[in-house]
Write a protein that holds these residues in place. Structure first.
Motif, PDB file in Angstrom:
ATOM      1  N   GLN A  60       0.819  -1.207   0.000  1.00 25.69           N
ATOM      2  CA  GLN A  60       0.000   0.000   0.000  1.00 25.69           C
ATOM      3  C   GLN A  60       0.863   1.272   0.000  1.00 25.69           C
ATOM      4  OE1 GLN A  60      -1.184  -3.356   0.430  1.00 25.69           O
ATOM      5  NE2 GLN A  60      -0.869  -2.803   2.565  1.00 25.69           N
ATOM      6  N   CYS A  61       0.571   2.191   0.920  1.00 25.61           N
ATOM      7  CA  CYS A  61       1.267   3.479   0.890  1.00 25.61           C
ATOM      8  C   CYS A  61       2.756   3.345   1.187  1.00 25.61           C
ATOM      9  CB  CYS A  61       0.627   4.450   1.871  1.00 25.61           C
ATOM     10  SG  CYS A  61      -1.113   4.707   1.491  1.00 25.61           S
ATOM     11  N   SER A  62       3.161   2.240   1.811  1.00 25.40           N
ATOM     12  CA  SER A  62       4.584   2.023   2.066  1.00 25.40           C
ATOM     13  C   SER A  62       5.242   1.247   0.926  1.00 25.40           C
ATOM     14  CB  SER A  62       4.784   1.241   3.371  1.00 25.40           C
ATOM     15  OG  SER A  62       4.124   1.874   4.432  1.00 25.40           O
ATOM     16  N   GLY A  63       4.490   0.943  -0.112  1.00 25.33           N
ATOM     17  CA  GLY A  63       4.966   0.062  -1.181  1.00 25.33           C
ATOM     18  C   GLY A  63       6.254   0.521  -1.835  1.00 25.33           C
ATOM     19  N   PHE A  64       6.357   1.837  -2.095  1.00 24.85           N
ATOM     20  CA  PHE A  64       7.557   2.303  -2.793  1.00 24.85           C
ATOM     21  C   PHE A  64       8.792   2.148  -1.905  1.00 24.85           C
ATOM     22  CE2 PHE A  64      10.675   5.341  -4.316  1.00 24.85           C
ATOM     23  CZ  PHE A  64      10.709   5.024  -5.674  1.00 24.85           C
ATOM     24  N   VAL A  65       8.670   2.459  -0.628  1.00 26.78           N
ATOM     25  CA  VAL A  65       9.850   2.358   0.252  1.00 26.78           C
ATOM     26  C   VAL A  65      10.192   0.885   0.507  1.00 26.78           C
ATOM     27  CG1 VAL A  65      10.899   3.074   2.423  1.00 26.78           C
ATOM     28  CG2 VAL A  65       9.299   4.596   1.288  1.00 26.78           C
ATOM     29  N   TYR A  66       9.180   0.029   0.654  1.00 26.10           N
ATOM     30  CA  TYR A  66       9.459  -1.410   0.748  1.00 26.10           C
ATOM     31  C   TYR A  66      10.177  -1.882  -0.525  1.00 26.10           C
ATOM     32  CZ  TYR A  66       7.054  -3.129   4.992  1.00 26.10           C
ATOM     33  OH  TYR A  66       6.700  -3.431   6.291  1.00 26.10           O
ATOM     34  N   GLY A  67       9.691  -1.444  -1.668  1.00 32.33           N
ATOM     35  CA  GLY A  67      10.300  -1.843  -2.942  1.00 32.33           C
ATOM     36  C   GLY A  67      11.727  -1.338  -3.067  1.00 32.33           C
ATOM     37  N   LEU A  68      11.943  -0.125  -2.577  1.00 34.35           N
ATOM     38  CA  LEU A  68      13.293   0.459  -2.640  1.00 34.35           C
ATOM     39  C   LEU A  68      14.249  -0.370  -1.782  1.00 34.35           C
ATOM     40  CD1 LEU A  68      14.825   2.947  -3.793  1.00 34.35           C
ATOM     41  CD2 LEU A  68      14.405   4.071  -1.595  1.00 34.35           C
ATOM     42  N   SER A  69      13.756  -0.834  -0.662  1.00 30.66           N
ATOM     43  CA  SER A  69      14.593  -1.656   0.222  1.00 30.66           C
ATOM     44  C   SER A  69      14.963  -2.975  -0.468  1.00 30.66           C
ATOM     45  CB  SER A  69      13.842  -1.926   1.528  1.00 30.66           C
ATOM     46  OG  SER A  69      14.656  -2.650   2.393  1.00 30.66           O
ATOM     47  N   ILE A  70      14.000  -3.569  -1.150  1.00 30.13           N
ATOM     48  CA  ILE A  70      14.266  -4.829  -1.869  1.00 30.13           C
ATOM     49  C   ILE A  70      15.300  -4.567  -2.974  1.00 30.13           C
ATOM     50  CG2 ILE A  70      13.264  -6.609  -3.360  1.00 30.13           C
ATOM     51  CD1 ILE A  70      10.546  -6.000  -1.894  1.00 30.13           C
ATOM     52  N   ALA A  71      15.083  -3.507  -3.746  1.00 30.09           N
ATOM     53  CA  ALA A  71      16.001  -3.168  -4.843  1.00 30.09           C
ATOM     54  C   ALA A  71      17.407  -2.916  -4.296  1.00 30.09           C
ATOM     55  CB  ALA A  71      15.493  -1.931  -5.576  1.00 30.09           C
ATOM     56  N   ASP A  72      17.481  -2.195  -3.195  1.00 31.19           N
ATOM     57  CA  ASP A  72      18.765  -1.870  -2.561  1.00 31.19           C
ATOM     58  C   ASP A  72      19.530  -3.153  -2.211  1.00 31.19           C
ATOM     59  OD1 ASP A  72      20.694  -0.289  -1.177  1.00 31.19           O
ATOM     60  OD2 ASP A  72      19.611  -0.586   0.713  1.00 31.19           O
ATOM     61  N   GLN A  73      18.817  -4.125  -1.627  1.00 34.91           N
ATOM     62  CA  GLN A  73      19.500  -5.380  -1.231  1.00 34.91           C
ATOM     63  C   GLN A  73      19.990  -6.129  -2.483  1.00 34.91           C
ATOM     64  OE1 GLN A  73      19.739  -5.090   1.989  1.00 34.91           O
ATOM     65  NE2 GLN A  73      18.087  -3.587   1.902  1.00 34.91           N
ATOM     66  N   PHE A  74      19.161  -6.201  -3.508  1.00 39.83           N
ATOM     67  CA  PHE A  74      19.562  -6.922  -4.726  1.00 39.83           C
ATOM     68  C   PHE A  74      20.781  -6.274  -5.385  1.00 39.83           C
ATOM     69  CE2 PHE A  74      15.119  -8.843  -5.652  1.00 39.83           C
ATOM     70  CZ  PHE A  74      15.525 -10.090  -5.205  1.00 39.83           C
ATOM     71  N   VAL A  75      20.803  -4.953  -5.410  1.00 36.31           N
ATOM     72  CA  VAL A  75      21.921  -4.257  -6.064  1.00 36.31           C
ATOM     73  C   VAL A  75      23.187  -4.392  -5.211  1.00 36.31           C
ATOM     74  CG1 VAL A  75      22.774  -1.979  -6.786  1.00 36.31           C
ATOM     75  CG2 VAL A  75      20.456  -2.708  -7.412  1.00 36.31           C
ATOM     76  N   LYS A  76      23.034  -4.232  -3.902  1.00 32.86           N
ATOM     77  CA  LYS A  76      24.212  -4.302  -3.022  1.00 32.86           C
ATOM     78  C   LYS A  76      24.874  -5.682  -3.050  1.00 32.86           C
ATOM     79  CE  LYS A  76      22.658  -2.532   0.894  1.00 32.86           C
ATOM     80  NZ  LYS A  76      22.228  -1.623   1.955  1.00 32.86           N
ATOM     81  N   THR A  77      24.063  -6.725  -3.196  1.00 33.51           N
ATOM     82  CA  THR A  77      24.660  -8.066  -3.231  1.00 33.51           C
ATOM     83  C   THR A  77      25.227  -8.394  -4.614  1.00 33.51           C
ATOM     84  OG1 THR A  77      22.540  -9.054  -3.815  1.00 33.51           O
ATOM     85  CG2 THR A  77      23.118  -9.028  -1.466  1.00 33.51           C
ATOM     86  N   GLY A  78      25.013  -7.524  -5.586  1.00 36.00           N
ATOM     87  CA  GLY A  78      25.553  -7.746  -6.927  1.00 36.00           C
ATOM     88  C   GLY A  78      24.637  -8.576  -7.808  1.00 36.00           C
ATOM     89  N   MET A  79      23.446  -8.909  -7.314  1.00 33.75           N
ATOM     90  CA  MET A  79      22.549  -9.764  -8.111  1.00 33.75           C
ATOM     91  C   MET A  79      22.011  -9.034  -9.341  1.00 33.75           C
ATOM     92  SD  MET A  79      19.719 -12.279  -6.699  1.00 33.75           S
ATOM     93  CE  MET A  79      18.560 -13.152  -7.712  1.00 33.75           C
ATOM     94  N   TYR A  80      21.644  -7.757  -9.177  1.00 33.48           N
ATOM     95  CA  TYR A  80      21.133  -6.973 -10.315  1.00 33.48           C
ATOM     96  C   TYR A  80      21.832  -5.626 -10.407  1.00 33.48           C
ATOM     97  CZ  TYR A  80      17.438 -10.462 -10.260  1.00 33.48           C
ATOM     98  OH  TYR A  80      16.757 -11.645 -10.291  1.00 33.48           O
ATOM     99  N   LYS A  81      21.839  -5.068 -11.630  1.00 35.15           N
ATOM    100  CA  LYS A  81      22.543  -3.796 -11.857  1.00 35.15           C
ATOM    101  C   LYS A  81      21.620  -2.630 -12.191  1.00 35.15           C
ATOM    102  CE  LYS A  81      27.218  -5.033 -12.681  1.00 35.15           C
ATOM    103  NZ  LYS A  81      27.047  -6.240 -11.881  1.00 35.15           N
ATOM    104  N   ASN A  82      20.442  -2.944 -12.670  1.00 31.10           N
ATOM    105  CA  ASN A  82      19.479  -1.888 -13.008  1.00 31.10           C
ATOM    106  C   ASN A  82      18.071  -2.356 -12.643  1.00 31.10           C
ATOM    107  OD1 ASN A  82      20.921   0.355 -14.478  1.00 31.10           O
ATOM    108  ND2 ASN A  82      21.616  -1.428 -15.665  1.00 31.10           N
ATOM    109  N   VAL A  83      17.680  -2.079 -11.406  1.00 32.02           N
ATOM    110  CA  VAL A  83      16.346  -2.507 -10.979  1.00 32.02           C
ATOM    111  C   VAL A  83      15.362  -1.379 -11.275  1.00 32.02           C
ATOM    112  CG1 VAL A  83      14.913  -3.221  -9.036  1.00 32.02           C
ATOM    113  CG2 VAL A  83      17.303  -3.973  -9.160  1.00 32.02           C
ATOM    114  N   LEU A  84      14.268  -1.739 -11.943  1.00 30.73           N
ATOM    115  CA  LEU A  84      13.189  -0.782 -12.205  1.00 30.73           C
ATOM    116  C   LEU A  84      12.128  -0.948 -11.119  1.00 30.73           C
ATOM    117  CD1 LEU A  84      11.430   1.187 -13.875  1.00 30.73           C
ATOM    118  CD2 LEU A  84      10.712  -0.791 -15.258  1.00 30.73           C
ATOM    119  N   LEU A  85      11.935   0.101 -10.341  1.00 30.08           N
ATOM    120  CA  LEU A  85      10.932   0.083  -9.272  1.00 30.08           C
ATOM    121  C   LEU A  85       9.794   1.021  -9.666  1.00 30.08           C
ATOM    122  CD1 LEU A  85       9.865  -0.378  -6.364  1.00 30.08           C
ATOM    123  CD2 LEU A  85      11.467   1.400  -5.613  1.00 30.08           C
ATOM    124  N   VAL A  86       8.572   0.495  -9.647  1.00 28.22           N
ATOM    125  CA  VAL A  86       7.398   1.279 -10.074  1.00 28.22           C
ATOM    126  C   VAL A  86       6.329   1.259  -8.979  1.00 28.22           C
ATOM    127  CG1 VAL A  86       5.533   1.414 -11.788  1.00 28.22           C
ATOM    128  CG2 VAL A  86       7.820   0.716 -12.499  1.00 28.22           C
TER     129      VAL A  86
END
Ligand code: COA
Length: 350
Positions: A113-139
């Motif tokens: 819901q209203c926290s969706g973007f920040v939750y999504g940003l946290s997921i994207a942050d973890q994936f990028v930091k671990t090197g799994m992905y390089k360009n995550v699109l968060l919508v």
């Protein structure tokens, strides 16, 4: 561990403007009431049968991709946050993927819901930091106007919400720009206080009178997510106990903002810009006062767009950058609160 950053932001708002006076033509409300309680002057509504939650997400995503200086082919993962998806299933992530010709890469749908973007940003942050992905699109995208109650009974909810989409590209960072930390919280005790429970599998199970209300026991095998009783009870709209939401929000926003600052060794004076979820101007003003922030440390655009739930933070963030209110090197805090209840923050060095 490498850091991640937001490399590009984008947003999309449908053309159709719906004013408070427009709403007062169909329900018992007024411009004065809405502005006084929420600060909202107008909101946007998507074009029915042409636009969808995912198609608005595509437009925001295209802008974020262009601003990040990459192409669709560079995107290696999609995260889509919404509470108003195109379909009950599959999620809007794969529908956006199809429209953007990104077939093959992973697409994750999240429902916060209203926290969706920040939750999504946290997921994207973890994936990028671990090197799994390089360009995550968060919508984050919402088509609220399709599912609101336009009778006077629904006025406390309907006047608040609007349609729109926001997006971000999250990439590894080798400079100072970084997502410094993210902080996610939830408490399901009040799950129904701000909810849209039908259609769903609950069959009234969370409500002592619910089974009769939803007619599920009549069907030993199978059933339907939508029953005749739901239509009869007109139980197919969002529900909000506004004062309870308000009380929780003004407590949790300051807590989660301070958590983000303190866990990075900063104080409120270090904050360049707070981008709160645009829930209600009164909530943002309350939070500003409690934290002793100045007017130019808090961004608001709810006056123009209403509450766009998962889209509100990226739209506000993108506009603040566009208007030069956030400059390179500024410390930016994103903070959200919403249905669940869920609340979250992210601290960003821009
Ligand atoms: N127009 C006119 N009157 C309205 C109305 C509207 N759109 N919506 C509600 N009212 C009426 C109510 O029916 C009630 O009338 P009554 O006293 O005759 O029963 C009266 O206004 C007060 O209702 P209440 O719900 O107590 O109002 P409020 O002062 O709490 O304001 C909100 C309502 C929704 C604006 C407020 O509670 C709020 O902002 N809550 C947080 C909502 C939010 O941020 N949600 C999103 C979270 S992500």
């Amino acid at each position: 561990m490498p850091k991640s950053k937001i490399a590009g932001l984008g947003y999309y708002l449908p053309e159709k403007i719906v004013t408070n006076d427009d709403l007062s033509q169909v329900m018992d409300t007024s411009d004065e009431w809405i502005q006084e309680r929420t600060g909202i002057k107008e909101r946007r509504y998507a074009e029915k049968h042409k636009e969808t939650t995912s198609s608005m997400g595509v437009k925001a995503a295209e802008m974020a991709i262009a601003n990040a200086g990459i192409t669709n082919e560079d995107v290696d993962f999609i995260i889509f946050a919404t509470l108003s998806p195109d379909y009950y299933f599959p999620g809007s992530g794969v529908l956006l993927q199809r429209q953007m010709n990104m077939q093959g890469i992973g697409a994750l749908d999240i429902r916060n819901q209203c926290s969706g973007f920040v939750y999504g940003l946290s997921i994207a942050d973890q994936f990028v930091k671990t090197g799994m992905y390089k360009n995550v699109l968060l919508v984050g995208s919402e088509f609220h106007s399709m599912g609101l109650d336009y009778s006077t009974r629904g006025r406390n909810v309907t006047v608040i919400f609007g349609d729109g989409a926001g997006a971000a590209i999250i990439q590894p960072s080798d400079g100072d720009e970084a997502i410094l930390s993210t902080h996610l919280h939830a408490d399901g005790t009040n799950a129904e206080v701000l909810s849209y429970i039908n259609p769903g599998s609950h069959g009234g199970a969370h409500d002592p009178e619910g089974q009769e209300k939803y007619e599920y026991p009549d069907q030993e095998f199978g059933g339907a997510f939508i029953t005749q009783k739901m239509w009869e009870n007109e139980d197919l709209y969002p529900h909000m106990e506004g004062p309870t939401v308000f009380k929780f929000a003004v407590k949790k926003f300051p807590e989660v903002i301070m958590e983000a600052l303190q866990s990075n060794g900063y104080t409120i004076d270090d904050l360049g810009m707070l981008i709160p979820h645009q829930a209600n101007l009164r909530i943002s003003q309350f939070v500003q006062r409690i934290l002793g922030l100045s007017d130019d440390q808090v961004f608001s655009n709810i006056q123009k767009y209403g509450n766009t739930t998962a889209a509100s933070i990226p739209i506000a963030f993108a506009e603040a950058v566009e208007q030069g209110k956030i400059k390179k090197g500024d410390l930016v805090c994103l903070a959200a609160f919403g249905s669940g209840f869920t609340w979250a923050s992210a601290l960003i060095r821009w």
